[in-house]
Motif scaffolding. Structure first.
Motif, short mmCIF file in Angstrom:
data_model
loop_
_atom_site.label_atom_id
_atom_site.label_comp_id
_atom_site.label_asym_id
_atom_site.label_seq_id
_atom_site.Cartn_x
_atom_site.Cartn_y
_atom_site.Cartn_z
N LEU A 27 0.83 -1.20 0.00
CA LEU A 27 0.00 0.00 0.00
C LEU A 27 0.87 1.26 0.00
O LEU A 27 0.63 2.20 -0.75
N ILE A 28 1.88 1.23 0.86
CA ILE A 28 2.75 2.40 0.96
C ILE A 28 3.49 2.62 -0.34
O ILE A 28 3.57 3.73 -0.86
N PHE A 29 4.00 1.52 -0.91
CA PHE A 29 4.71 1.68 -2.17
C PHE A 29 3.77 2.21 -3.24
O PHE A 29 4.14 3.06 -4.05
N GLY A 30 2.54 1.73 -3.20
CA GLY A 30 1.56 2.16 -4.20
C GLY A 30 1.36 3.66 -4.19
O GLY A 30 1.42 4.31 -5.24
N VAL A 31 1.14 4.24 -3.03
CA VAL A 31 0.81 5.67 -3.03
C VAL A 31 2.04 6.56 -3.02
O VAL A 31 1.97 7.70 -3.48
N SER A 32 3.16 6.07 -2.49
CA SER A 32 4.27 7.02 -2.37
C SER A 32 5.57 6.51 -2.98
O SER A 32 6.60 7.15 -2.82
N ASN A 33 5.53 5.38 -3.70
CA ASN A 33 6.73 4.88 -4.37
C ASN A 33 7.89 4.68 -3.42
O ASN A 33 9.04 4.88 -3.79
N LEU A 34 7.57 4.32 -2.20
CA LEU A 34 8.60 4.25 -1.18
C LEU A 34 8.63 2.85 -0.59
O LEU A 34 7.58 2.29 -0.27
N ILE A 35 9.81 2.29 -0.45
CA ILE A 35 9.94 1.05 0.30
C ILE A 35 10.22 1.44 1.73
O ILE A 35 11.26 2.03 2.03
N VAL A 168 -7.11 6.57 -2.40
CA VAL A 168 -5.87 5.80 -2.31
C VAL A 168 -5.56 5.16 -3.66
O VAL A 168 -4.44 5.23 -4.17
N ARG A 169 -6.60 4.55 -4.25
CA ARG A 169 -6.35 3.88 -5.53
C ARG A 169 -5.97 4.89 -6.61
O ARG A 169 -5.09 4.64 -7.44
N ALA A 170 -6.64 6.04 -6.59
CA ALA A 170 -6.34 7.06 -7.59
C ALA A 170 -4.89 7.53 -7.44
O ALA A 170 -4.17 7.67 -8.43
N THR A 171 -4.47 7.74 -6.20
CA THR A 171 -3.10 8.22 -5.97
C THR A 171 -2.09 7.17 -6.42
O THR A 171 -1.06 7.49 -7.01
N ALA A 172 -2.42 5.90 -6.13
CA ALA A 172 -1.50 4.84 -6.51
C ALA A 172 -1.36 4.78 -8.03
O ALA A 172 -0.29 4.50 -8.56
N GLN A 173 -2.48 5.04 -8.72
CA GLN A 173 -2.45 4.93 -10.17
C GLN A 173 -1.65 6.07 -10.79
O GLN A 173 -0.80 5.85 -11.64
N VAL A 228 10.49 -9.23 0.41
CA VAL A 228 10.59 -10.41 -0.45
C VAL A 228 9.21 -10.81 -0.95
O VAL A 228 9.00 -11.04 -2.15
N ALA A 229 8.24 -10.85 -0.02
CA ALA A 229 6.89 -11.25 -0.40
C ALA A 229 6.35 -10.31 -1.46
O ALA A 229 5.69 -10.74 -2.42
N GLN A 230 6.65 -9.03 -1.30
CA GLN A 230 6.16 -8.05 -2.26
C GLN A 230 6.80 -8.20 -3.62
O GLN A 230 6.15 -8.04 -4.64
N VAL A 231 8.10 -8.45 -3.62
CA VAL A 231 8.78 -8.60 -4.90
C VAL A 231 8.24 -9.83 -5.63
O VAL A 231 8.05 -9.82 -6.85
N ILE A 232 7.93 -10.89 -4.88
CA ILE A 232 7.37 -12.08 -5.51
C ILE A 232 6.02 -11.73 -6.15
O ILE A 232 5.73 -12.12 -7.28
N GLY A 233 5.21 -11.00 -5.43
CA GLY A 233 3.88 -10.70 -5.93
C GLY A 233 3.82 -9.51 -6.86
O GLY A 233 2.79 -9.26 -7.48
N VAL A 235 5.90 -5.53 -6.83
CA VAL A 235 6.00 -4.44 -5.86
C VAL A 235 4.82 -3.48 -6.01
O VAL A 235 4.47 -3.07 -7.11
N GLY A 236 4.18 -3.18 -4.90
CA GLY A 236 3.05 -2.25 -4.93
C GLY A 236 1.71 -2.90 -5.23
O GLY A 236 0.69 -2.24 -5.24
N ASN A 237 1.72 -4.21 -5.45
CA ASN A 237 0.51 -4.92 -5.82
C ASN A 237 -0.08 -5.60 -4.57
O ASN A 237 0.53 -6.52 -4.02
N VAL A 238 -1.26 -5.13 -4.12
CA VAL A 238 -1.78 -5.62 -2.84
C VAL A 238 -2.17 -7.11 -2.88
O VAL A 238 -1.69 -7.89 -2.06
#
Ligand SMILES: Nc1ncnc2c1ncn2[C@@H]1O[C@H](COP(=O)(O)OP(=O)(O)O)[C@@H](O)[C@H]1O
Ligand SMILES: [Mg+2]
Lengths: 607, 280
Positions: A27-35, A168-173, A228-233, A235-238
């Motif tokens: 979620l955080i990566f989605g809206v702010s491009n931050l790990i 949130v979804r709009a910001t992520a997009q 790791v879990a995020q990279v598998i799925g 990044v940024g994908n809930v």
């Protein structure tokens, strides 16, 4: 069969715990491009708040969970306010480094408040177990599964059906478009941090109950597992984060069944590296990578570097050499020797991260390689140290470059994560390759330094040796920087697309930078091994890597004099003030935060 | 006539958009060909395909008799192709001089021996030890850098050691062209070299390009300022929606009804160009 089911249940339970972490990171990566590297710290805080509530207030589980949820949400909002919001418009790596600083601070605060020793986290759940097909499921397993599924469902409803969720979804997009539509992006970020951190805290609480064990050092691994879990799925994908977490949990659980617990993390990090390199968008990310914007100046705060006149530098060098003649106190000399060893590492890192723009979070791995190389050559083969130390430098240079080579195609944040994983893999290989490295036992009885039969034992002799190596490395590095090689590396850092368009082969020059930097780091690790006489796989942990990065940022990225200065300030001063380890790391974290916020170019300026 | 650059059937799709469609173009040695067309016509994408930053979905690109379609940009640069970027991509923290010297990277030979296997390490050693040949090479390139920068009058020479991020937008564009010239290209690809420049600066740039052309340099030019295109070009090629709609002498193209239609049908042309992103 029965154990298969048990391992599956265990894998799914752990997967659920990872999912609570990874969903927040996504979620955080989605809206702010931050790990968010402070995510694991929130998880630890959640565990400790839960422990405190149960121990002191005797709260029942639902109340404990509510307390943890709210408290961690507040911590999350504070992280956003401090680590993200003020840094909008600064270098893209800045918020990431800020979250690292925050994680240092939070972890040490937890340690200072609750002490470093592990604690038991009891739970008041009934201890029946349901038998299924030979295995069994307990109440806690069901609770964790329920929380995982429940959180996913609530999140789905929130994102899908509420106004804020839509924002949130709009910001992520598309952040810019969302801003223009009147979405309050700050409020969105704050909400997302709150939700993510609340879930992370719950995850920490549950994991503490599951193992009946919490300790302040658990946060870093948690962050890594979430990543790791995020990279598998992807990044940024809930949803991807959830699937990635469950897969990771299962793979770890089966892996442990096959090979033993010390392999657990190895699976995670090898998986991470494989995914980053072959499937950087994860299982659900689609094929084509999003076009990254020019990384021009992404890592470097433009500045006018402070240039000290040459005579002043030579005068300071002379003074440093003369120092033991005036002040002979062994404690002072040992402290400064540590600073020189740190300076070798910082010089190496400032070349890679600062000059070549390849941020490395796993630099301690190079120290470990150098240390083990020299230690094993002397202990097993009785080779003399004057030979094994340069040999360790060369081995580190070659091995380090080989390990990092596949990651050269990565850009920006991903190379930072990859190097972090490579650093962890080095440590885990050392742990598991017992026939060579003696595994968890470590290497004992490493002989002291000696040159041609003369043992270098006296503090001031060690001091001079290390100082001489630092000066030599600094001179060589400075000379390289003024050649076409330095120019080429800086061009790659500033704009790798333009660099390629002018005939620069990126791999070749990145590899050369790592080869040269690896030598210095390897020598530093080797000398350290001989000074300590004992090393194990944890002697050079990821904290050392992040410390080195702080030194380099303090001195000014790419700045040779700055790297040495950063090492003296961060390795030397806290020692001289005799601060304990907790306070020292707390100070590192605060220094890092203040630097990123107020002086991103460091003391001496970036080059 | 032997063609230096020959493009046939070049196609590149982005999802649903076909950015470049079955595009043919040939440029002869010493020629200046302009590529014009409304915004989004596919001009920059063509440059990316030619210079190797992007891979074509179909089509061939032959440069100096060698097929370069899908080759890596660094290899294409080494064959003597230099380009500039529409939004300017200088090395922000490098000085003006160093930016131009990077342009000469492919020409370094004393410091980059073509030794098998140990070549890279040899390069590192030579950069460190700097035998005479290496020093001389570097000095010669520095002297040449000054000559190139002198082409821009006193715009850049006084700023030789200023970092590129501190330069004005127009000066960054000039640095990019200087960097491209330092490659000693056989063909120079210029992507809107006068974008964001005022009329005086545009005039200077036009004079410079004319001078480069008369020195025999082959140039492929993307440009929106039509007066300049008409004055400089041997030939003009017009793209619209990824496809070539006209090609020929400047005067003929200008009168071509399809071209007029393409330009009237779009509001993009002649409008203020989008502001460039800052470099630093
Ligand atoms: N990397 C990309 N991804 C998706 N679409 C792109 C990309 N690059 C260019 N395009 C699209 O291709 C078309 C041509 O763009 P471009 O070549 O930049 O046009 P021009 O330079 O003529 O203004 C445009 O519709 C643009 O949106
Ligand atoms: Mg364009």
């Amino acid at each position: 069969m029965s154990s298969f089911i048990d391992y599956t249940v265990n894998g799914l339970v752990i997967g659920n715990i990872y999912a609570l972490l990874a969903v927040g990171l996504a979620l955080i990566f989605g809206v702010s491009n931050l790990i968010n590297f402070a995510h694991g710290s929130v998880y630890t805080i959640g565990a400790y708040i839960g422990w405190a509530a149960i121990t002191f207030l005797h709260t029942p589980l639902p109340v404990t969970m509510a307390i943890v949820f709210v408290a961690c949400a507040l911590v999350g909002m504070a992280i956003e306010r401090i680590g993200l919001r003020p840094l909008q418009g600064s270098a893209r790596i800045a918020p990431l480094l800020a979250t690292i600083g925050i994680s240092f601070v939070l972890d040490q605060v937890v340690q200072l408040v609750f002490s470093a020793s592990p604690r038991a986290l009891p739970n008041d759940l009934p201890d029946w177990r349901i038998d299924i097909g030979g295995g069994s499921i307990g109440a806690l397993d069901l609770l964790i599964a329920g929380v995982g599924v429940g959180a996913a469902a609530l999140l789905f409803v929130f994102l899908r059906f509420t106004k804020l969720g839509f924002a949130v979804r709009a910001t992520a997009q598309d952040r810019e478009a969302a801003l223009q539509m009147g979405v309050n992006v700050n409020a969105v970020n704050s909400t997302v941090f709150a939700i993510a951190s609340a879930l992370g805290g719950i995850s920490g609480l549950l994991v503490g109950m599951y193992y009946n064990h919490i300790d302040p050092a658990m946060s870093f691994q948690a962050t890594l597992k979430g990543i790791v879990a995020q990279v598998i799925g992807g990044v940024g994908n809930v949803p991807g984060a959830i699937v990635g977490s469950l897969l990771l949990g299962l793979i770890e659980s089966y892996g442990i069944a096959l090979l033993g617990t010390t392999y657990r993390n190895l699976f995670a990090f090898v998986l991470l590296i494989l995914f980053l390199i072959w499937m950087p968008n994860g299982l659900f990310g689609g094929r084509s990578a999003p076009q990254s914007e020019p990384l021009t100046g992404a890592f470097i705060a433009p500045s006018k570097p402070l240039r000290l006149p040459r005579w002043a530098l030579w005068a300071m060098t002379g003074a440093a050499f003369a120092l033991p003649l005036v002040f002979g106190a062994p404690y002072l000399l040992q402290t400064l020797t540590n600073a020189w060893l740190a300076a070798m590492l910082a010089l190496s890192l400032t070349l890679m991260a600062g000059t070549a723009g390849q941020i490395s979070f796993g630099h301690a791995g190079l120290l470990a390689i150098g240390a083990y190389a020299s230690a094993l050559l002397t202990v097993d083969l009785n080779a003399p140290t004057w030979l094994t130390i340069p040999a360790a430098g060369l081995i580190t240079s070659a091995l380090g470059t080989l390990l990092i080579f596949p990651a050269f195609r990565l850009r920006g944040h991903t190379i930072a994560i990859a190097t972090l994983a490579i650093g962890e893999v080095v440590s885990l290989v050392i742990l598991n390759w017992e026939s060579l490295t003696r595994g968890a036992m470590g290497v004992t009885g490493i002989p002291p330094l000696s040159i041609f039969g003369h043992e270098i034992y006296a503090p001031r002799e060690v001091y001079w040796l290390c100082l001489a190596i630092v000066v030599a490395l600094a001179l060589v590095q400075t000379r390289l920087l003024t050649s076409h090689f330095g120019r080429t590396l800086r061009a790659i850092r500033d704009d790798d697309v333009a660099a390629r368009s002018y005939g620069i082969r990126l791999d070749r020059y990145k590899a050369l930078a790592f080869a040269f930097g690896g030598f210095g780091a390897g020598v530093s690790g080797a000398i350290t091994a001989h000074l300590y006489s004992y090393i194990n796989h944890q002697t050079f942990d990821s904290q050392v890597s992040l410390l080195a990065l702080t030194m380099v940022i303090l001195g000014g990225m790419g700045n040779v004099v700055g790297a040495i200065l950063g090492a003296i300030v961060l390795a030397g001063l806290p020692e001289l003030f005799r601060l304990t380890a907790e306070y020292r790391i707390l100070i590192y974290g605060i220094v890092l935060l203040l630097l990123i916020r107020f002086r991103p170019q460091g003391l001496m300026g970036t080059l | 006539m032997s063609m230096l650059l020959e493009i046939k059937g070049l196609t590149r799709r982005f999802g649903g958009v076909t950015a470049v469609k079955d595009f043919d173009l040939a440029v002869a040695e010493g020629e200046l060909v302009s590529l014009i067309g409304p915004n989004g016509a596919g001009k920059t994408t063509s440059f990316n395909l030619i210079s190797g930053l992007d891979r074509p979905d179909a089509g061939t690109i032959v440069f100096g008799g060698q097929s370069i379609g899908g080759m890596a940009p660094e290899a294409i640069a080494a064959l003597g192709l230099a380009r500039t970027f529409q939004h300017g991509r200088v090395f922000g923290n490098l000085s003006v001089e160093d930016n131009v010297l990077v342009g000469a990277h492919t020409r370094l030979s004393a410091v980059r021996p073509r030794w098998p296997v140990i070549g890279p390490l040899g390069e590192l050693a030579l950069a460190l030890l700097r035998p005479r040949a290496v020093k001389q090479e570097e000095q010669a390139l520095r002297a040449e850098t000054r000559d190139i920068l002198a082409l821009f009058g006193d715009r850049l020479i006084p700023r030789l050691d200023h970092p590129a991020y501190s330069l004005s937008y127009a000066n960054r564009r000039r640095v990019e062209i200087a960097r491209a010239l330092a490659l000693k290209p056989r063909i120079l690809l210029l992507d809107e070299p006068t974008a964001g420049m005022n009329p005086t600066e545009t005039g200077e740039m036009q004079a410079l390009i004319a001078a480069l052309k008369s020195s025999g340099l082959t140039i492929l030019l993307i440009e929106h300022k039509l007066d300049m295109v008409m004055a400089l070009s041997d030939r003009v090629c017009v793209l619209d929606n990824g496809a070539k709609i006209a090609e020929g002498a400047p005067q003929d193209v200008r009168r071509d009804p399809a071209v007029i239609e393409a330009y009237l049908g779009h509001s993009g042309i002649g409008q203020a160009r989008p502001q460039p992103e800052p470099v630093a």
